[in-house]
Design a protein around this motif. Structure first.
Motif, PDB file in Angstrom:
ATOM      1  N   ALA A 166       3.524  18.308  25.820  1.00 29.78           N
ATOM      2  CA  ALA A 166       4.123  17.339  25.495  1.00 29.78           C
ATOM      3  C   ALA A 166       4.993  16.818  26.526  1.00 29.78           C
ATOM      4  CB  ALA A 166       5.969  17.175  24.632  1.00 29.78           C
ATOM      5  N   GLU A 167       4.764  15.584  27.176  1.00 27.24           N
ATOM      6  CA  GLU A 167       5.362  14.604  28.417  1.00 27.24           C
ATOM      7  C   GLU A 167       6.335  13.753  28.090  1.00 27.24           C
ATOM      8  OE1 GLU A 167       4.037  12.890  31.853  1.00 27.24           O
ATOM      9  OE2 GLU A 167       2.524  14.191  31.049  1.00 27.24           O
ATOM     10  N   ARG A 168       7.311  13.325  28.962  1.00 26.80           N
ATOM     11  CA  ARG A 168       8.586  12.272  28.881  1.00 26.80           C
ATOM     12  C   ARG A 168       9.349  12.058  30.181  1.00 26.80           C
ATOM     13  NH1 ARG A 168      12.806  14.828  24.943  1.00 26.80           N
ATOM     14  NH2 ARG A 168      13.541  12.429  24.781  1.00 26.80           N
TER      15      ARG A 168
ATOM     16  N   ARG B 187       6.570  17.668  31.866  1.00 30.49           N
ATOM     17  CA  ARG B 187       6.146  17.884  30.723  1.00 30.49           C
ATOM     18  C   ARG B 187       6.017  20.078  30.547  1.00 30.49           C
ATOM     19  NH1 ARG B 187       0.637  18.943  32.842  1.00 30.49           N
ATOM     20  NH2 ARG B 187       0.390  16.240  33.058  1.00 30.49           N
TER      21      ARG B 187
ATOM     22  N   ARG C 169       9.178  12.387  35.031  1.00 27.53           N
ATOM     23  CA  ARG C 169       8.397  12.820  34.154  1.00 27.53           C
ATOM     24  C   ARG C 169       8.175  14.050  34.179  1.00 27.53           C
ATOM     25  NH1 ARG C 169       6.826   9.561  30.491  1.00 27.53           N
ATOM     26  NH2 ARG C 169       5.183  10.335  29.508  1.00 27.53           N
TER      27      ARG C 169
ATOM     28  N   ASP D 217      14.921  17.558  20.297  1.00 27.18           N
ATOM     29  CA  ASP D 217      13.832  18.229  21.668  1.00 27.18           C
ATOM     30  C   ASP D 217      13.065  19.122  21.358  1.00 27.18           C
ATOM     31  OD1 ASP D 217      15.187  15.815  23.022  1.00 27.18           O
ATOM     32  OD2 ASP D 217      16.908  16.710  23.978  1.00 27.18           O
TER      33      ASP D 217
ATOM     34  N   ARG E  96      16.404  20.810  30.328  1.00 29.08           N
ATOM     35  CA  ARG E  96      17.498  19.648  29.816  1.00 29.08           C
ATOM     36  C   ARG E  96      18.651  19.445  29.747  1.00 29.08           C
ATOM     37  NH1 ARG E  96      15.482  15.273  26.782  1.00 29.08           N
ATOM     38  NH2 ARG E  96      17.294  14.547  26.755  1.00 29.08           N
TER      39      ARG E  96
END
Length: 65
Positions: free
Chosen positions: A52-54, A48, A46, A20, A13
């Motif tokens: 956790a995935e977002r 991972r 997407r 986060d 990120r």
């Protein structure tokens, strides 16, 4: 629009928040799916990290060193 990152590429990120980090996104993540552009035309992904995935926009991530 063109996707800058590829499936399997390691990213992180660009700016992480306490949420986060609590969810495991303060570390290195992996691109698991290229998604359609969002309404503004920006590519989405997407990612991972662990279990956790977002979904994120391209401007929210940078390539991991």
């Amino acid at each position: 629009m063109f996707h800058k990152f590829k499936i399997g590429q390691r990213v992180r990120r660009a700016q992480s928040s306490p949420t986060d980090e609590r969810l495991g996104f303060g570390t290195i993540s992996e691109v698991v799916r290229l998604m359609p552009d969002d309404p503004t035309g920006e590519p989405s992904y997407r990612i991972r990290s662990g279990s956790a995935e977002r979904a994120v926009r391209e401007s929210e991530i940078i390539a991991a060193a």
